[in-house]
Write an enzyme that holds these catalytic residues in place. Structure first.
Site, mmCIF file in Angstrom:
data_model
loop_
_atom_site.group_PDB
_atom_site.id
_atom_site.type_symbol
_atom_site.label_atom_id
_atom_site.label_comp_id
_atom_site.label_asym_id
_atom_site.label_seq_id
_atom_site.Cartn_x
_atom_site.Cartn_y
_atom_site.Cartn_z
ATOM 1 C CG HIS A 130 -1.893 0.986 1.405
ATOM 2 N ND1 HIS A 130 -1.628 2.268 1.800
ATOM 3 C CD2 HIS A 130 -3.233 0.924 1.217
ATOM 4 C CE1 HIS A 130 -2.754 2.956 1.849
ATOM 5 N NE2 HIS A 130 -3.751 2.169 1.494
ATOM 6 C CG ASP A 206 0.614 -2.308 6.208
ATOM 7 O OD1 ASP A 206 -0.347 -2.407 7.008
ATOM 8 O OD2 ASP A 206 0.553 -1.681 5.144
ATOM 9 C CD GLN A 209 -6.856 -4.306 4.386
ATOM 10 O OE1 GLN A 209 -7.790 -4.990 4.799
ATOM 11 N NE2 GLN A 209 -7.037 -3.079 3.925
ATOM 12 C CE LYS A 232 -7.184 -0.146 6.559
ATOM 13 N NZ LYS A 232 -7.933 0.403 5.443
ATOM 14 C CB CYS A 372 -3.794 3.401 -1.469
ATOM 15 S SG CYS A 372 -5.026 4.637 -1.082
HETATM 16 N N1 C6P Z 1 -6.281 0.551 2.943
HETATM 17 C C1 C6P Z 1 -8.156 0.235 1.466
HETATM 18 O O1 C6P Z 1 -9.267 0.530 1.017
HETATM 19 P P1 C6P Z 1 -4.844 3.928 7.105
HETATM 20 O O2 C6P Z 1 -5.462 4.727 6.001
HETATM 21 O O3 C6P Z 1 -3.601 4.586 7.628
HETATM 22 O O4 C6P Z 1 -5.799 3.540 8.167
HETATM 23 O O5 C6P Z 1 -4.385 2.532 6.472
HETATM 24 C C2 C6P Z 1 -3.460 2.534 5.444
HETATM 25 C C3 C6P Z 1 -3.238 1.163 4.910
HETATM 26 C C4 C6P Z 1 -1.991 0.590 5.071
HETATM 27 N N2 C6P Z 1 -1.745 -0.656 4.650
HETATM 28 C C5 C6P Z 1 -2.682 -1.406 4.057
HETATM 29 C C6 C6P Z 1 -2.358 -2.807 3.640
HETATM 30 C C7 C6P Z 1 -3.967 -0.882 3.867
HETATM 31 O O6 C6P Z 1 -4.899 -1.635 3.268
HETATM 32 C C8 C6P Z 1 -4.244 0.445 4.285
HETATM 33 C C9 C6P Z 1 -5.594 1.057 4.059
HETATM 34 C C10 C6P Z 1 -7.634 0.979 2.665
HETATM 35 O O7 C6P Z 1 -7.467 -0.678 0.995
HETATM 36 C C11 C6P Z 1 -7.776 2.462 2.507
HETATM 37 S S1 C6P Z 1 -6.727 3.113 1.238
#
Ligand code: C6P
Length: 414
Positions: A130, A206, A209, A232, A372
Protein backbone atom coordinates in the site's frame (compact mmCIF):
# COMPACT_ATOMS: atom_id res chain seq x y z
CA UNK A 1 -21.91 -24.90 -0.52
CA UNK A 2 -25.13 -22.91 -0.84
CA UNK A 3 -26.21 -19.53 0.44
CA UNK A 4 -27.68 -21.25 3.49
CA UNK A 5 -24.23 -22.52 4.49
CA UNK A 6 -23.83 -23.22 8.16
CA UNK A 7 -21.21 -21.27 9.98
CA UNK A 8 -19.90 -23.39 12.76
CA UNK A 9 -20.92 -21.91 16.13
CA UNK A 10 -21.22 -18.55 14.46
CA UNK A 11 -24.66 -17.03 14.73
CA UNK A 12 -24.25 -14.61 11.88
CA UNK A 13 -27.73 -13.11 12.11
CA UNK A 14 -27.34 -12.34 15.80
CA UNK A 15 -23.92 -10.91 15.08
CA UNK A 16 -25.27 -8.69 12.29
CA UNK A 17 -27.84 -7.24 14.68
CA UNK A 18 -24.93 -5.84 16.70
CA UNK A 19 -24.14 -3.52 13.76
CA UNK A 20 -26.96 -0.95 13.47
CA UNK A 21 -25.89 0.29 10.03
CA UNK A 22 -26.38 -3.14 8.44
CA UNK A 23 -30.16 -3.04 8.83
CA UNK A 24 -30.33 0.22 6.93
CA UNK A 25 -31.90 0.21 3.44
CA UNK A 26 -29.57 1.35 0.66
CA UNK A 27 -31.03 2.40 -2.70
CA UNK A 28 -34.21 0.54 -1.78
CA UNK A 29 -32.32 -2.69 -0.96
CA UNK A 30 -30.77 -4.08 2.21
CA UNK A 31 -27.23 -2.81 2.48
CA UNK A 32 -24.60 -5.41 1.54
CA UNK A 33 -21.42 -3.84 2.88
CA UNK A 34 -18.49 -5.39 1.01
CA UNK A 35 -15.91 -2.68 1.65
CA UNK A 36 -14.52 -3.50 5.09
CA UNK A 37 -10.95 -3.47 3.75
CA UNK A 38 -11.42 0.30 3.40
CA UNK A 39 -13.08 0.69 6.81
CA UNK A 40 -15.20 -1.68 8.86
CA UNK A 41 -18.63 -1.07 10.36
CA UNK A 42 -18.96 -0.55 14.12
CA UNK A 43 -20.93 -2.63 16.59
CA UNK A 44 -23.41 -0.93 18.92
CA UNK A 45 -21.20 -1.43 21.97
CA UNK A 46 -18.34 0.52 20.37
CA UNK A 47 -20.70 3.35 19.43
CA UNK A 48 -22.13 3.28 22.98
CA UNK A 49 -18.63 3.30 24.44
CA UNK A 50 -17.80 6.56 22.63
CA UNK A 51 -21.01 8.14 23.84
CA UNK A 52 -20.48 6.91 27.38
CA UNK A 53 -17.09 8.61 27.54
CA UNK A 54 -18.47 11.96 26.40
CA UNK A 55 -21.54 11.71 28.63
CA UNK A 56 -19.93 10.42 31.83
CA UNK A 57 -16.20 11.01 32.12
CA UNK A 58 -14.92 13.32 29.38
CA UNK A 59 -11.64 14.88 30.55
CA UNK A 60 -8.05 15.09 29.36
CA UNK A 61 -5.71 12.23 30.32
CA UNK A 62 -2.43 12.20 32.27
CA UNK A 63 -3.01 15.78 33.40
CA UNK A 64 -5.75 16.29 35.98
CA UNK A 65 -5.71 15.12 39.58
CA UNK A 66 -9.48 15.32 39.77
CA UNK A 67 -11.75 12.31 39.62
CA UNK A 68 -12.99 12.64 36.01
CA UNK A 69 -9.50 12.94 34.61
CA UNK A 70 -8.34 9.96 36.65
CA UNK A 71 -11.25 7.92 35.33
CA UNK A 72 -10.45 8.90 31.74
CA UNK A 73 -6.73 8.13 32.25
CA UNK A 74 -7.56 4.75 33.76
CA UNK A 75 -9.84 3.82 30.82
CA UNK A 76 -7.29 5.08 28.27
CA UNK A 77 -4.44 3.06 29.78
CA UNK A 78 -6.68 0.02 30.26
CA UNK A 79 -7.39 0.15 26.50
CA UNK A 80 -3.64 0.12 25.87
CA UNK A 81 -3.40 -3.02 27.98
CA UNK A 82 -6.21 -4.68 26.02
CA UNK A 83 -4.45 -3.92 22.73
CA UNK A 84 -1.16 -5.26 24.12
CA UNK A 85 -2.81 -8.56 25.13
CA UNK A 86 -4.65 -8.76 21.78
CA UNK A 87 -1.36 -8.92 19.84
CA UNK A 88 0.53 -10.70 22.66
CA UNK A 89 2.95 -7.83 23.30
CA UNK A 90 5.33 -8.40 26.21
CA UNK A 91 4.26 -5.16 27.84
CA UNK A 92 1.72 -2.43 27.27
CA UNK A 93 4.63 0.00 27.14
CA UNK A 94 5.30 -1.39 23.67
CA UNK A 95 1.95 -0.05 22.41
CA UNK A 96 2.04 3.49 21.01
CA UNK A 97 -1.29 5.11 20.15
CA UNK A 98 -1.18 6.93 16.81
CA UNK A 99 -3.88 7.96 14.32
CA UNK A 100 -3.64 5.06 11.90
CA UNK A 101 -1.33 2.62 10.11
CA UNK A 102 0.01 5.43 7.94
CA UNK A 103 1.14 7.46 10.94
CA UNK A 104 2.65 4.40 12.62
CA UNK A 105 4.83 3.66 9.58
CA UNK A 106 5.83 7.31 9.19
CA UNK A 107 6.83 7.34 12.86
CA UNK A 108 9.25 4.46 12.33
CA UNK A 109 10.58 5.91 9.06
CA UNK A 110 11.25 9.28 10.69
CA UNK A 111 12.37 8.20 14.12
CA UNK A 112 14.17 4.90 13.59
CA UNK A 113 15.03 5.54 9.93
CA UNK A 114 16.62 8.96 10.21
CA UNK A 115 18.92 7.82 13.01
CA UNK A 116 19.87 4.41 11.70
CA UNK A 117 20.07 4.60 7.91
CA UNK A 118 22.98 5.87 5.87
CA UNK A 119 23.68 6.25 2.19
CA UNK A 120 23.78 2.87 0.47
CA UNK A 121 21.79 1.03 3.19
CA UNK A 122 18.94 -1.00 1.78
CA UNK A 123 15.26 -1.30 2.64
CA UNK A 124 13.40 -4.32 1.27
CA UNK A 125 9.71 -3.86 0.39
CA UNK A 126 7.40 -5.70 -1.99
CA UNK A 127 5.53 -4.76 -5.14
CA UNK A 128 2.18 -5.33 -3.38
CA UNK A 129 2.65 -2.61 -0.72
CA UNK A 130 0.00 0.00 0.00
CA UNK A 131 1.25 3.56 -0.60
CA UNK A 132 1.40 3.91 3.22
CA UNK A 133 4.15 1.32 3.32
CA UNK A 134 5.98 2.74 0.32
CA UNK A 135 5.91 6.54 0.26
CA UNK A 136 7.38 7.00 3.80
CA UNK A 137 10.33 4.79 2.75
CA UNK A 138 10.77 6.72 -0.50
CA UNK A 139 10.91 9.92 1.57
CA UNK A 140 13.40 8.31 3.96
CA UNK A 141 15.52 7.16 1.02
CA UNK A 142 15.54 10.72 -0.34
CA UNK A 143 16.64 12.08 3.05
CA UNK A 144 19.35 9.50 3.74
CA UNK A 145 20.49 8.12 0.40
CA UNK A 146 19.26 4.63 1.35
CA UNK A 147 18.07 2.39 -1.49
CA UNK A 148 14.71 0.66 -1.91
CA UNK A 149 14.58 -2.92 -3.19
CA UNK A 150 11.45 -4.91 -3.98
CA UNK A 151 10.31 -8.50 -3.65
CA UNK A 152 8.49 -9.51 -6.81
CA UNK A 153 5.26 -11.48 -7.27
CA UNK A 154 4.44 -14.67 -9.13
CA UNK A 155 1.46 -15.06 -11.47
CA UNK A 156 -0.88 -15.76 -8.53
CA UNK A 157 0.16 -12.66 -6.62
CA UNK A 158 2.39 -14.42 -4.10
CA UNK A 159 5.84 -13.18 -3.06
CA UNK A 160 8.75 -14.74 -4.92
CA UNK A 161 11.11 -15.75 -2.11
CA UNK A 162 13.53 -17.97 -4.06
CA UNK A 163 16.34 -15.43 -3.78
CA UNK A 164 15.37 -13.90 -0.44
CA UNK A 165 18.62 -14.65 1.38
CA UNK A 166 20.65 -13.05 -1.41
CA UNK A 167 18.25 -10.10 -1.56
CA UNK A 168 18.63 -9.58 2.18
CA UNK A 169 22.36 -8.82 1.93
CA UNK A 170 22.96 -5.25 3.14
CA UNK A 171 19.29 -4.79 4.05
CA UNK A 172 18.67 -2.88 7.30
CA UNK A 173 14.88 -3.11 7.28
CA UNK A 174 12.22 -5.28 5.65
CA UNK A 175 8.83 -3.49 5.52
CA UNK A 176 6.08 -5.79 4.38
CA UNK A 177 2.32 -6.13 4.48
CA UNK A 178 1.00 -9.25 6.19
CA UNK A 179 -2.06 -9.31 3.94
CA UNK A 180 -2.51 -7.49 0.65
CA UNK A 181 -5.47 -5.12 0.50
CA UNK A 182 -5.89 -5.92 -3.21
CA UNK A 183 -4.76 -9.50 -3.84
CA UNK A 184 -5.73 -10.88 -0.45
CA UNK A 185 -2.38 -12.70 -0.36
CA UNK A 186 -1.22 -13.57 3.16
CA UNK A 187 2.56 -13.36 3.34
CA UNK A 188 4.67 -15.83 5.38
CA UNK A 189 5.79 -13.16 7.81
CA UNK A 190 7.29 -15.48 10.45
CA UNK A 191 9.58 -17.12 7.90
CA UNK A 192 10.62 -13.80 6.37
CA UNK A 193 11.26 -12.38 9.87
CA UNK A 194 13.51 -15.32 10.70
CA UNK A 195 15.54 -14.89 7.51
CA UNK A 196 15.64 -11.09 7.88
CA UNK A 197 17.03 -11.39 11.41
CA UNK A 198 19.59 -13.95 10.27
CA UNK A 199 20.77 -11.35 7.76
CA UNK A 200 20.92 -8.65 10.44
CA UNK A 201 17.81 -6.75 9.29
CA UNK A 202 14.77 -5.63 11.26
CA UNK A 203 11.23 -6.24 10.04
CA UNK A 204 8.23 -3.93 10.15
CA UNK A 205 4.87 -5.52 9.39
CA UNK A 206 1.96 -3.56 7.98
CA UNK A 207 -0.93 -5.23 9.81
CA UNK A 208 -3.70 -2.96 8.48
CA UNK A 209 -5.38 -5.90 6.71
CA UNK A 210 -4.28 -8.74 8.98
CA UNK A 211 -4.81 -7.63 12.60
CA UNK A 212 -8.59 -7.14 12.04
CA UNK A 213 -9.00 -10.53 10.35
CA UNK A 214 -6.78 -13.18 11.96
CA UNK A 215 -4.95 -13.91 15.20
CA UNK A 216 -1.70 -11.91 15.13
CA UNK A 217 0.90 -12.66 17.80
CA UNK A 218 3.96 -10.42 17.66
CA UNK A 219 6.07 -12.82 19.74
CA UNK A 220 5.19 -15.87 17.65
CA UNK A 221 5.91 -13.92 14.45
CA UNK A 222 9.12 -12.61 16.04
CA UNK A 223 8.86 -9.24 14.30
CA UNK A 224 10.17 -5.82 15.35
CA UNK A 225 7.37 -3.36 14.49
CA UNK A 226 3.66 -3.78 13.73
CA UNK A 227 1.36 -1.04 12.43
CA UNK A 228 -2.45 -1.20 12.31
CA UNK A 229 -5.60 0.95 12.26
CA UNK A 230 -8.58 0.86 14.63
CA UNK A 231 -11.13 1.80 12.00
CA UNK A 232 -10.62 -1.44 10.07
CA UNK A 233 -11.30 -3.54 13.19
CA UNK A 234 -14.68 -2.29 14.43
CA UNK A 235 -13.21 0.73 16.26
CA UNK A 236 -13.54 4.44 15.39
CA UNK A 237 -11.40 6.38 12.94
CA UNK A 238 -8.55 8.49 14.33
CA UNK A 239 -6.93 5.76 16.41
CA UNK A 240 -4.22 3.33 15.36
CA UNK A 241 -1.32 1.47 16.87
CA UNK A 242 2.40 1.21 16.47
CA UNK A 243 3.73 -1.78 18.36
CA UNK A 244 7.51 -2.00 18.66
CA UNK A 245 9.98 -4.06 20.63
CA UNK A 246 10.60 -2.09 23.79
CA UNK A 247 14.39 -2.04 23.40
CA UNK A 248 14.01 -0.54 19.93
CA UNK A 249 11.40 2.04 20.94
CA UNK A 250 13.58 3.10 23.86
CA UNK A 251 16.45 3.90 21.50
CA UNK A 252 14.29 5.96 19.16
CA UNK A 253 14.04 9.77 19.37
CA UNK A 254 10.61 11.45 19.44
CA UNK A 255 8.75 12.00 16.19
CA UNK A 256 6.66 15.00 17.32
CA UNK A 257 7.45 17.46 20.11
CA UNK A 258 5.03 19.07 22.54
CA UNK A 259 3.07 18.36 25.69
CA UNK A 260 2.95 14.88 27.28
CA UNK A 261 6.14 13.61 25.63
CA UNK A 262 8.62 15.39 27.92
CA UNK A 263 10.26 14.95 31.31
CA UNK A 264 11.80 18.40 31.90
CA UNK A 265 11.61 21.45 29.64
CA UNK A 266 13.75 24.58 29.85
CA UNK A 267 13.83 27.41 27.34
CA UNK A 268 16.56 25.87 25.21
CA UNK A 269 16.26 22.13 25.67
CA UNK A 270 14.08 19.30 26.91
CA UNK A 271 14.42 15.75 28.11
CA UNK A 272 11.92 13.22 26.89
CA UNK A 273 9.44 10.92 28.58
CA UNK A 274 9.82 7.15 28.57
CA UNK A 275 8.02 5.10 25.94
CA UNK A 276 5.24 5.07 24.90
CA UNK A 277 4.54 8.66 26.11
CA UNK A 278 7.63 9.88 24.21
CA UNK A 279 5.75 9.22 20.96
CA UNK A 280 2.36 10.58 22.03
CA UNK A 281 2.78 14.37 21.91
CA UNK A 282 -0.35 16.45 22.55
CA UNK A 283 -3.82 15.40 23.62
CA UNK A 284 -4.48 11.93 22.19
CA UNK A 285 -7.67 10.50 20.67
CA UNK A 286 -9.00 9.53 24.10
CA UNK A 287 -12.53 8.37 23.34
CA UNK A 288 -11.31 6.57 20.23
CA UNK A 289 -8.58 4.70 22.12
CA UNK A 290 -11.05 3.59 24.79
CA UNK A 291 -13.45 2.49 22.05
CA UNK A 292 -10.61 0.57 20.38
CA UNK A 293 -10.29 -1.35 23.64
CA UNK A 294 -14.02 -2.09 23.47
CA UNK A 295 -13.67 -3.27 19.85
CA UNK A 296 -10.83 -5.57 20.90
CA UNK A 297 -13.05 -7.06 23.63
CA UNK A 298 -15.78 -7.60 21.05
CA UNK A 299 -13.46 -9.26 18.52
CA UNK A 300 -11.99 -11.50 21.19
CA UNK A 301 -15.42 -12.55 22.40
CA UNK A 302 -16.35 -13.55 18.85
CA UNK A 303 -12.89 -15.11 18.52
CA UNK A 304 -10.22 -14.16 15.98
CA UNK A 305 -9.78 -17.77 14.84
CA UNK A 306 -13.52 -17.98 14.18
CA UNK A 307 -13.51 -14.67 12.31
CA UNK A 308 -10.68 -15.96 10.15
CA UNK A 309 -12.49 -19.26 9.53
CA UNK A 310 -15.74 -17.49 8.67
CA UNK A 311 -14.06 -15.18 6.16
CA UNK A 312 -12.18 -18.07 4.63
CA UNK A 313 -15.39 -20.03 4.15
CA UNK A 314 -17.04 -17.01 2.59
CA UNK A 315 -14.02 -16.41 0.39
CA UNK A 316 -14.06 -19.99 -0.89
CA UNK A 317 -17.74 -19.67 -1.69
CA UNK A 318 -17.16 -16.31 -3.45
CA UNK A 319 -14.24 -17.63 -5.55
CA UNK A 320 -16.42 -20.57 -6.68
CA UNK A 321 -19.44 -18.45 -7.48
CA UNK A 322 -17.51 -15.65 -9.20
CA UNK A 323 -15.91 -18.23 -11.51
CA UNK A 324 -19.38 -18.51 -13.06
CA UNK A 325 -19.54 -14.83 -13.99
CA UNK A 326 -18.58 -14.57 -17.64
CA UNK A 327 -15.72 -12.16 -18.38
CA UNK A 328 -14.67 -11.77 -14.74
CA UNK A 329 -10.97 -11.93 -13.81
CA UNK A 330 -9.93 -12.25 -10.16
CA UNK A 331 -6.48 -10.93 -9.24
CA UNK A 332 -4.45 -12.74 -6.59
CA UNK A 333 -4.50 -16.36 -5.42
CA UNK A 334 -7.40 -18.37 -6.83
CA UNK A 335 -7.70 -20.55 -3.73
CA UNK A 336 -8.28 -19.81 -0.04
CA UNK A 337 -4.80 -21.07 0.91
CA UNK A 338 -2.86 -18.26 2.67
CA UNK A 339 -5.42 -15.80 1.35
CA UNK A 340 -7.74 -13.32 3.04
CA UNK A 341 -11.07 -11.90 2.01
CA UNK A 342 -10.14 -9.02 -0.29
CA UNK A 343 -11.25 -9.97 -3.82
CA UNK A 344 -10.25 -7.59 -6.60
CA UNK A 345 -11.49 -8.19 -10.10
CA UNK A 346 -12.19 -6.73 -13.52
CA UNK A 347 -15.28 -7.44 -15.60
CA UNK A 348 -14.24 -7.55 -19.26
CA UNK A 349 -13.54 -3.97 -20.26
CA UNK A 350 -16.27 -2.39 -18.14
CA UNK A 351 -14.70 0.41 -16.13
CA UNK A 352 -14.38 -0.56 -12.45
CA UNK A 353 -16.14 2.64 -11.41
CA UNK A 354 -19.12 1.70 -13.61
CA UNK A 355 -19.13 -1.77 -12.04
CA UNK A 356 -19.10 -0.23 -8.54
CA UNK A 357 -21.89 2.21 -9.47
CA UNK A 358 -24.00 -0.65 -10.86
CA UNK A 359 -23.47 -2.63 -7.64
CA UNK A 360 -24.32 0.42 -5.55
CA UNK A 361 -27.68 0.68 -7.30
CA UNK A 362 -28.32 -2.85 -5.96
CA UNK A 363 -27.38 -1.76 -2.41
CA UNK A 364 -23.92 -3.40 -2.61
CA UNK A 365 -20.99 -1.28 -1.41
CA UNK A 366 -17.61 -2.12 -2.97
CA UNK A 367 -14.50 -0.07 -3.75
CA UNK A 368 -13.15 0.73 -7.22
CA UNK A 369 -9.86 2.28 -8.26
CA UNK A 370 -6.22 1.53 -7.52
CA UNK A 371 -6.82 1.06 -3.78
CA UNK A 372 -3.68 3.09 -2.96
CA UNK A 373 -1.50 0.53 -4.73
CA UNK A 374 -0.55 2.14 -8.04
CA UNK A 375 2.72 0.16 -8.44
CA UNK A 376 0.84 -3.11 -7.86
CA UNK A 377 -1.77 -2.17 -10.48
CA UNK A 378 1.06 -1.26 -12.90
CA UNK A 379 2.54 -4.71 -12.21
CA UNK A 380 -0.86 -6.32 -12.88
CA UNK A 381 -1.13 -4.18 -15.99
CA UNK A 382 -4.59 -2.84 -15.13
CA UNK A 383 -5.30 0.80 -14.28
CA UNK A 384 -7.96 -0.08 -11.73
CA UNK A 385 -9.98 -2.95 -10.24
CA UNK A 386 -13.25 -3.38 -8.39
CA UNK A 387 -12.81 -4.86 -4.92
CA UNK A 388 -15.25 -6.74 -2.70
CA UNK A 389 -13.94 -7.41 0.80
CA UNK A 390 -15.43 -9.49 3.60
CA UNK A 391 -15.58 -9.25 7.35
CA UNK A 392 -17.19 -11.13 10.22
CA UNK A 393 -20.69 -9.80 9.45
CA UNK A 394 -20.86 -10.76 5.76
CA UNK A 395 -22.97 -13.66 4.52
CA UNK A 396 -23.12 -16.10 1.63
CA UNK A 397 -26.40 -14.47 0.65
CA UNK A 398 -24.50 -11.22 0.09
CA UNK A 399 -22.08 -13.12 -2.16
CA UNK A 400 -25.10 -14.38 -4.12
CA UNK A 401 -26.32 -10.82 -4.49
CA UNK A 402 -22.88 -9.71 -5.66
CA UNK A 403 -22.80 -12.45 -8.31
CA UNK A 404 -26.34 -11.64 -9.52
CA UNK A 405 -25.57 -7.90 -9.68
CA UNK A 406 -22.34 -8.55 -11.63
CA UNK A 407 -24.24 -10.68 -14.15
CA UNK A 408 -26.74 -7.87 -14.50
CA UNK A 409 -23.99 -5.24 -14.91
CA UNK A 410 -22.30 -7.33 -17.58
CA UNK A 411 -25.51 -7.59 -19.57
CA UNK A 412 -26.13 -3.87 -19.12
CA UNK A 413 -22.67 -2.70 -20.22
CA UNK A 414 -21.93 -5.61 -22.53
N1 C6P B 1 -6.28 0.55 2.94
C1 C6P B 1 -8.16 0.24 1.47
O1 C6P B 1 -9.27 0.53 1.02
P1 C6P B 1 -4.84 3.93 7.10
O2 C6P B 1 -5.46 4.73 6.00
O3 C6P B 1 -3.60 4.59 7.63
O4 C6P B 1 -5.80 3.54 8.17
O5 C6P B 1 -4.39 2.53 6.47
C2 C6P B 1 -3.46 2.53 5.44
C3 C6P B 1 -3.24 1.16 4.91
C4 C6P B 1 -1.99 0.59 5.07
N2 C6P B 1 -1.74 -0.66 4.65
C5 C6P B 1 -2.68 -1.41 4.06
C6 C6P B 1 -2.36 -2.81 3.64
C7 C6P B 1 -3.97 -0.88 3.87
O6 C6P B 1 -4.90 -1.63 3.27
C8 C6P B 1 -4.24 0.44 4.28
C9 C6P B 1 -5.59 1.06 4.06
C10 C6P B 1 -7.63 0.98 2.67
O7 C6P B 1 -7.47 -0.68 1.00
C11 C6P B 1 -7.78 2.46 2.51
S1 C6P B 1 -6.73 3.11 1.24
Amino acid sequence: MTSSMTLDQFDILALRREFPILSQPMNGKTLAFLDSAASSQKPRRVIDCLEDYYRRYNANVHRGVYRLSEEATFAFERARGKVARFINARSQREVVFVRNTTEAINLVARSWGDVNLREGDRILLSVMEHHSNLVPWQMLAQRTGAKLEFLSLDGEGRLVLDHLDAQLQGVRLVALTQQSNVLGTINPVAEIARRAHAAGALILVDGAQSVPHMPVDVQALDIDFLAFSGHKMCAPTGIGVLWGRRALLEQMPPFLGGGSMIKVVSLHESSYADVPARFEAGTPAIAEAIALGEAVDFLQEVGMARIYAHERELLGYAIDRLAGVEGLTIYGPQTTEMRGGALSFTLEDVHPHDVAAALDSEGIAVRAGHHCTQPLHAHLNVPATTRASFYLYNTAEEVDRLVAALDKARNLFG
